[in-house]
Design a protein around this motif. Structure first.
Motif, mmCIF file in Angstrom:
data_model
loop_
_atom_site.group_PDB
_atom_site.id
_atom_site.type_symbol
_atom_site.label_atom_id
_atom_site.label_comp_id
_atom_site.label_asym_id
_atom_site.label_seq_id
_atom_site.Cartn_x
_atom_site.Cartn_y
_atom_site.Cartn_z
ATOM 1 N N GLU A 83 0.876 -1.176 0.000
ATOM 2 C CA GLU A 83 0.000 0.000 0.000
ATOM 3 C C GLU A 83 0.918 1.232 0.000
ATOM 4 O O GLU A 83 0.843 2.087 0.869
ATOM 5 C CB GLU A 83 -0.921 0.007 1.237
ATOM 6 C CG GLU A 83 -1.983 -1.056 1.238
ATOM 7 C CD GLU A 83 -2.873 -1.014 2.482
ATOM 8 O OE1 GLU A 83 -4.059 -0.722 2.340
ATOM 9 O OE2 GLU A 83 -2.366 -1.282 3.599
ATOM 10 N N PHE A 84 1.812 1.262 -0.993
ATOM 11 C CA PHE A 84 2.760 2.377 -1.068
ATOM 12 C C PHE A 84 1.974 3.677 -1.167
ATOM 13 O O PHE A 84 0.920 3.734 -1.798
ATOM 14 C CB PHE A 84 3.689 2.236 -2.269
ATOM 15 C CG PHE A 84 4.567 1.004 -2.234
ATOM 16 C CD1 PHE A 84 4.789 0.307 -1.053
ATOM 17 C CD2 PHE A 84 5.166 0.541 -3.387
ATOM 18 C CE1 PHE A 84 5.597 -0.826 -1.026
ATOM 19 C CE2 PHE A 84 5.974 -0.586 -3.373
ATOM 20 C CZ PHE A 84 6.192 -1.263 -2.201
ATOM 21 N N THR A 100 12.855 -7.871 -1.068
ATOM 22 C CA THR A 100 12.907 -7.187 -2.358
ATOM 23 C C THR A 100 11.555 -7.214 -3.065
ATOM 24 O O THR A 100 11.283 -6.381 -3.907
ATOM 25 C CB THR A 100 13.986 -7.808 -3.269
ATOM 26 O OG1 THR A 100 13.772 -9.213 -3.298
ATOM 27 C CG2 THR A 100 15.377 -7.525 -2.747
ATOM 28 N N SER A 101 10.694 -8.160 -2.706
ATOM 29 C CA SER A 101 9.353 -8.201 -3.287
ATOM 30 C C SER A 101 8.476 -7.125 -2.656
ATOM 31 O O SER A 101 8.366 -7.060 -1.436
ATOM 32 C CB SER A 101 8.730 -9.578 -3.055
ATOM 33 O OG SER A 101 7.340 -9.522 -3.290
ATOM 34 N N PRO A 102 7.815 -6.291 -3.468
ATOM 35 C CA PRO A 102 6.974 -5.228 -2.911
ATOM 36 C C PRO A 102 5.830 -5.758 -2.043
ATOM 37 O O PRO A 102 5.397 -5.073 -1.121
ATOM 38 C CB PRO A 102 6.415 -4.512 -4.137
ATOM 39 C CG PRO A 102 7.240 -4.951 -5.287
ATOM 40 C CD PRO A 102 7.849 -6.268 -4.929
ATOM 41 N N ASN A 103 5.350 -6.972 -2.329
ATOM 42 C CA ASN A 103 4.200 -7.530 -1.608
ATOM 43 C C ASN A 103 4.614 -8.543 -0.544
ATOM 44 O O ASN A 103 3.975 -9.573 -0.375
ATOM 45 C CB ASN A 103 3.217 -8.148 -2.603
ATOM 46 C CG ASN A 103 2.719 -7.120 -3.604
ATOM 47 O OD1 ASN A 103 2.390 -6.005 -3.250
ATOM 48 N ND2 ASN A 103 2.685 -7.492 -4.861
ATOM 49 N N SER A 104 5.696 -8.237 0.181
ATOM 50 C CA SER A 104 6.221 -9.192 1.165
ATOM 51 C C SER A 104 6.158 -8.691 2.603
ATOM 52 O O SER A 104 6.680 -9.341 3.503
ATOM 53 C CB SER A 104 7.662 -9.559 0.810
ATOM 54 O OG SER A 104 8.479 -8.391 0.820
ATOM 55 N N LEU A 119 13.218 6.130 0.774
ATOM 56 C CA LEU A 119 12.236 5.053 0.967
ATOM 57 C C LEU A 119 10.839 5.433 0.469
ATOM 58 O O LEU A 119 9.977 4.570 0.320
ATOM 59 C CB LEU A 119 12.125 4.695 2.462
ATOM 60 C CG LEU A 119 13.392 4.222 3.159
ATOM 61 C CD1 LEU A 119 13.132 4.031 4.639
ATOM 62 C CD2 LEU A 119 13.909 2.944 2.534
ATOM 63 N N ASP A 120 10.628 6.727 0.229
ATOM 64 C CA ASP A 120 9.295 7.211 -0.136
ATOM 65 C C ASP A 120 8.743 6.470 -1.356
ATOM 66 O O ASP A 120 9.469 6.231 -2.325
ATOM 67 C CB ASP A 120 9.321 8.719 -0.420
ATOM 68 C CG ASP A 120 9.597 9.547 0.832
ATOM 69 O OD1 ASP A 120 9.695 8.967 1.926
ATOM 70 O OD2 ASP A 120 9.721 10.785 0.693
ATOM 71 N N LYS A 121 7.462 6.126 -1.275
ATOM 72 C CA LYS A 121 6.703 5.456 -2.334
ATOM 73 C C LYS A 121 7.217 4.054 -2.668
ATOM 74 O O LYS A 121 6.786 3.442 -3.634
ATOM 75 C CB LYS A 121 6.653 6.311 -3.611
ATOM 76 C CG LYS A 121 5.957 7.645 -3.385
ATOM 77 C CD LYS A 121 5.828 8.433 -4.678
ATOM 78 C CE LYS A 121 5.151 9.749 -4.432
ATOM 79 N NZ LYS A 121 5.843 10.874 -5.018
ATOM 80 N N GLN A 122 8.157 3.527 -1.840
ATOM 81 C CA GLN A 122 8.659 2.168 -2.051
ATOM 82 C C GLN A 122 8.399 1.266 -0.838
ATOM 83 O O GLN A 122 8.636 0.065 -0.901
ATOM 84 C CB GLN A 122 10.163 2.194 -2.329
ATOM 85 C CG GLN A 122 10.519 2.975 -3.579
ATOM 86 C CD GLN A 122 12.008 3.029 -3.767
ATOM 87 O OE1 GLN A 122 12.643 2.009 -3.979
ATOM 88 N NE2 GLN A 122 12.577 4.217 -3.658
#
Length: 161
Positions: A83-84, A100-104, A119-122
């Protein structure tokens, strides 16, 4: 210290007692509703009680939430979809750790000591420390931390009688 009813939204306020003192976090359900729900679920299950701050980097952040105390594990619940959001990673912001996976993202999170705009938006920012940031500043530093500080208890303010 204000009574729990003094928090403007006690259902979306986390009270974390650490080995260095109390830290109060306002959940940002407007930014990351599923992550806020996960934090509350795990807090209500007592998942975070006794878990150590395993990675604490001066001028950057303090990370916690691994049941093994090593940064390698999470809860038994499934990982969360990212939920970036555009919330800047600045002092006192709480955000989910992930691989490294965005959904982890699962149970590990960190509290920023300082501006960490890279780190913003990541990463999913989900909360803001509203009380006790001085206690976060007192956490022992290290990667890994020797004799680390820990969360003694973590509760939803609405549940504290």
């Amino acid at each position: 210290n204000p009574p729990m009813a003094a928090y403007k939204d006690s259902e979306n306020t986390i009270v974390m007692e650490t080995s260095k003192g109390k830290v109060v976090i306002q959940l940002r359900t407007d930014l990351a509703p599923k992550h806020c729900e996960r934090i509350k679920t795990l807090a209500r299950e007592g998942f975070y009680n006794g878990i150590v701050f395993h990675r604490v980097i001066d001028g950057f952040m303090a990370q916690v939430g691994c049941p093994h105390g090593t940064g390698t594990g999470g809860s038994k619940l499934p990982n969360l979809a990212a939920e970036f959001n555009a919330e800047p990673h600045v002092r006192g912001v709480c955000s989910m750790a992930r691989s490294t996976s965005p959904n982890s993202a699962n149970s590990q999170f960190f509290i920023c000591f300082d501006d960490a705009g890279f780190l913003d938006k990541q990463y999913t920012a989900w909360g803001q420390v509203i009380e006790g940031m001085d206690n976060v500043d007192k956490l022992k530093r290290g990667e890994p931390v020797q004799n680390p500080d820990k969360i003694v208890s973590m509760k939803v303010a609405a549940d504290i009688k």
